[in-house]
Design an enzyme around this catalytic site. Structure first.
Site, mmCIF file in Angstrom:
data_model
loop_
_atom_site.group_PDB
_atom_site.id
_atom_site.type_symbol
_atom_site.label_atom_id
_atom_site.label_comp_id
_atom_site.label_asym_id
_atom_site.label_seq_id
_atom_site.Cartn_x
_atom_site.Cartn_y
_atom_site.Cartn_z
ATOM 1 N N HIS A 255 35.493 -25.218 6.653
ATOM 2 C CA HIS A 255 35.672 -25.584 8.054
ATOM 3 C C HIS A 255 34.327 -25.644 8.753
ATOM 4 O O HIS A 255 33.438 -24.860 8.445
ATOM 5 C CB HIS A 255 36.572 -24.559 8.765
ATOM 6 C CG HIS A 255 37.143 -25.088 10.031
ATOM 7 N ND1 HIS A 255 36.470 -25.016 11.229
ATOM 8 C CD2 HIS A 255 38.308 -25.742 10.278
ATOM 9 C CE1 HIS A 255 37.202 -25.589 12.159
ATOM 10 N NE2 HIS A 255 38.316 -26.045 11.616
ATOM 11 N N ASP A 311 45.148 -26.193 6.708
ATOM 12 C CA ASP A 311 45.875 -27.160 5.885
ATOM 13 C C ASP A 311 46.280 -26.616 4.514
ATOM 14 O O ASP A 311 47.059 -27.249 3.804
ATOM 15 C CB ASP A 311 45.025 -28.425 5.694
ATOM 16 C CG ASP A 311 44.820 -29.165 7.008
ATOM 17 O OD1 ASP A 311 45.819 -29.409 7.683
ATOM 18 O OD2 ASP A 311 43.668 -29.475 7.349
HETATM 19 N N1 CMC Z 1 35.192 -27.555 -1.402
HETATM 20 C C1 CMC Z 1 33.991 -27.493 -1.999
HETATM 21 N N2 CMC Z 1 32.830 -27.512 -1.333
HETATM 22 C C2 CMC Z 1 32.892 -27.614 0.003
HETATM 23 C C3 CMC Z 1 34.103 -27.663 0.687
HETATM 24 C C4 CMC Z 1 35.293 -27.643 -0.065
HETATM 25 N N3 CMC Z 1 36.491 -27.721 0.525
HETATM 26 N N4 CMC Z 1 33.860 -27.757 2.012
HETATM 27 C C5 CMC Z 1 32.532 -27.769 2.145
HETATM 28 N N5 CMC Z 1 31.948 -27.673 0.934
HETATM 29 C C6 CMC Z 1 30.504 -27.662 0.648
HETATM 30 C C7 CMC Z 1 29.970 -29.084 0.695
HETATM 31 O O1 CMC Z 1 30.051 -29.701 -0.567
HETATM 32 C C8 CMC Z 1 28.552 -28.860 1.146
HETATM 33 O O2 CMC Z 1 27.801 -28.440 0.033
HETATM 34 P P1 CMC Z 1 26.258 -28.881 -0.122
HETATM 35 O O3 CMC Z 1 25.561 -28.261 1.045
HETATM 36 O O4 CMC Z 1 25.887 -28.304 -1.443
HETATM 37 O O5 CMC Z 1 26.257 -30.376 -0.093
HETATM 38 C C9 CMC Z 1 28.664 -27.671 2.097
HETATM 39 O O6 CMC Z 1 29.861 -26.973 1.717
HETATM 40 C C10 CMC Z 1 28.798 -28.070 3.554
HETATM 41 O O7 CMC Z 1 29.811 -29.048 3.646
HETATM 42 P P2 CMC Z 1 29.878 -30.123 4.813
HETATM 43 O O8 CMC Z 1 30.783 -31.226 4.415
HETATM 44 O O9 CMC Z 1 28.496 -30.482 5.222
HETATM 45 O O10 CMC Z 1 30.524 -29.250 5.978
HETATM 46 P P3 CMC Z 1 31.226 -29.839 7.235
HETATM 47 O O11 CMC Z 1 31.219 -28.784 8.262
HETATM 48 O O12 CMC Z 1 30.611 -31.151 7.605
HETATM 49 O O13 CMC Z 1 32.712 -30.169 6.729
HETATM 50 C C11 CMC Z 1 34.983 -29.980 6.211
HETATM 51 C C12 CMC Z 1 33.811 -29.428 7.036
HETATM 52 C C13 CMC Z 1 36.259 -29.376 6.726
HETATM 53 C C14 CMC Z 1 35.070 -31.492 6.395
HETATM 54 C C15 CMC Z 1 34.765 -29.611 4.727
HETATM 55 O O14 CMC Z 1 34.783 -28.218 4.568
HETATM 56 C C16 CMC Z 1 35.784 -30.277 3.812
HETATM 57 O O15 CMC Z 1 35.588 -31.432 3.408
HETATM 58 N N6 CMC Z 1 36.905 -29.562 3.439
HETATM 59 C C17 CMC Z 1 37.931 -30.135 2.631
HETATM 60 C C18 CMC Z 1 38.867 -30.959 3.492
HETATM 61 C C19 CMC Z 1 39.707 -30.069 4.392
HETATM 62 O O16 CMC Z 1 40.304 -29.110 3.960
HETATM 63 N N7 CMC Z 1 39.784 -30.458 5.684
HETATM 64 C C20 CMC Z 1 40.548 -29.747 6.677
HETATM 65 C C21 CMC Z 1 39.660 -29.121 7.724
HETATM 66 S S1 CMC Z 1 40.425 -27.881 8.724
HETATM 67 C C22 CMC Z 1 41.676 -28.508 9.641
HETATM 68 C C23 CMC Z 1 41.640 -29.918 10.008
HETATM 69 O O17 CMC Z 1 40.710 -30.393 10.657
HETATM 70 O O18 CMC Z 1 42.591 -30.612 9.665
#
Ligand code: CMC
Length: 374
Positions: A255, A311
């Site tokens: 998140h 989720d």
């Molecule tokens: N699994 C594996 N690695 C992850 C995950 C995950 N679910 N989430 C983040 N990371 C890693 C990502 O690969 C990155 O690694 P690196 O720095 O080595 O490249 C690091 O953590 C930071 O990730 P980010 O994408 O820059 O972080 P963000 O704040 O932009 O993204 C997020 C947040 C929710 C989009 C992301 O955690 C994600 O894609 N999660 C999976 C999808 C998900 O469950 N979404 C629902 C979010 S919560 C409720 C909602 O909004 O619906």
């Protein structure tokens, strides 16, 4: 020039609606802890709280409940549209188009947010979703039952039978937990549209469009797909390790704001477990897989502040309550519509068009060459 990619840590407005403490994993709506609201409140009361800033007194509560109930039915135009949709359409596309039709029917030529449009949107989302679910199942749509609460009626229209007390409570809680979440992508998208003084329906359509994506509200669907793909508790560790070594994400994990366990996931886990134990079979199996994914996911990602989000377990709760996985994001939207509207109302009170900048790093002064000379 510092560009905050994804607007990370950028504040776009002050708010008195929702407060998230991402370090401690706490969430408050209008100052009330999400734990108290989940335990003691219901969809209608929390919706009123989020929209109007205070818990309603009995008169206000009854009025709000009555107006929601009276607005549940959908127009003949919407019914015809839903009947005409292909059965393999994405349910979020169907919902988005249905809201567009609602806007057309209200004839929103000018900027306005009437109490009736607010109530219409909140009360009709479940009817639209349930209507399409029934048609997709080749079943007759079920008309709303004014005797039932918002959450119970939603389940009734989906399943054609009245939910048990446990199911009804689980649905109420799930909808409360999805109702608002500060400046998430879909809320921001709806604010961008509202800030141009476009109409409410257009703003909500923007919210639905943003919520559809798998990084946002589409993650619940992806989480359930993942549990199914894993197939057995014994496969979990290998599956997670393969995903992570291929730089793929564990859906329902991570998140932008929470760097610890999402409190909504904590509450939903209780209900997912309760329902899985009650229903047994495939649902229990999926729950057991989810629990193991949680354990292994935290083992490898927890130290980086990546934990289950809303989720993750909502997928099991929604599935136990009778929703097909592709419809999970529409249930999320049916709750979040209250949050979108509340943020729009708060923003337009002191409106300024949202118009950020892009830092230009291309060339200037290039010589135009006619097509036949290129
Ligand atoms: N699994 C594996 N690695 C992850 C995950 C995950 N679910 N989430 C983040 N990371 C890693 C990502 O690969 C990155 O690694 P690196 O720095 O080595 O490249 C690091 O953590 C930071 O990730 P980010 O994408 O820059 O972080 P963000 O704040 O932009 O993204 C997020 C947040 C929710 C989009 C992301 O955690 C994600 O894609 N999660 C999976 C999808 C998900 O469950 N979404 C629902 C979010 S919560 C409720 C909602 O909004 O619906």
């Amino acid at each position: 020039m510092e560009i905050k990619k994804g607007l990370e840590d950028v504040y776009v407005k002050e708010t008195e609606i929702t407060y998230i403490d991402g370090e401690l994993g706490r969430l408050y709506y209008r100052g009330y802890s999400i734990y108290d609201l989940a335990e003691f409140s219901n969809f209608e009361e929390t919706s009123y709280l989020i929209l109007y800033g205070k818990l309603p007194n009995i008169f206000e509560y009854e009025n709000f409940v009555r107006s929601l109930k009276e607005s549940r039915s959908i127009s003949n135009g919407l019914r015809e549209f839903l009947k005409s949709v292909k059965k393999d359409a994405n349910p979020m596309d169907v919902l988005r188009t249905a809201v567009s039709i609602m806007g057309l029917e209200e004839n929103t030529h000018v900027y306005s947010i009437s109490d009736q449009s607010i109530v219409n949107l909140i009360s009709k989302f479940p009817t639209i979703v349930a209507y399409y679910i029934r048609l997709k199942r080749d079943l007759e749509p079920v008309e709303p039952d004014p005797e039932l609460s918002h959450a119970s009626n939603f389940l009734y229209m989906v399943n054609g039978s009245k939910p048990s007390e446990e199911e009804s409570k689980a649905m109420d809680v799930a909808m409360i937990l999805h109702m608002d979440h500060e400046m998430n992508a879909s809320t921001f998208a709806s604010l961008v549209v509202a800030s141009t003084l476009s109409d409410l329906y257009s703003s909500i359509i923007a919210g639905i469009s943003a919520l559809k994506g798998p990084l946002h509200g589409g993650a619940n669907y992806e989480a359930l797909k993942m549990f199914r793909e894993i197939g057995d508790v014994d496969n979990v560790e290998k599956y997670i390790l393969t995903k992570l070594s291929n730089k793929q994400r564990i859906m329902g994990f991570g998140h932008r704001v929470y760097k610890t366990y999402d409190p909504r996931a904590r509450i939903l886990k209780t209900y997912a477990k309760l329902l899985a134990e009650k229903k047994g079979g495939e649902i229990k199996k999926l729950y057991d897989i989810a629990e193991k994914v949680e354990e292994i996911g935290i083992k490898y990602l927890g130290s980086r502040g990546i934990y289950p989000n809303v989720d993750f377990y909502s997928s099991i709760v929604f599935y136990s309550l009778g929703f097909e996985p592709e419809f999970f994001p529409t249930v999320f939207a049916s709750a979040r519509v209250t949050g979108w509207i509340a943020h729009i109302l708060e923003y337009v009170k002191d409106n300024k068009i949202i118009r950020p900048k892009a830092y230009y790093k291309g060339e200037v002064g290039r010589k135009y060459i006619p097509l036949d000379s290129r």
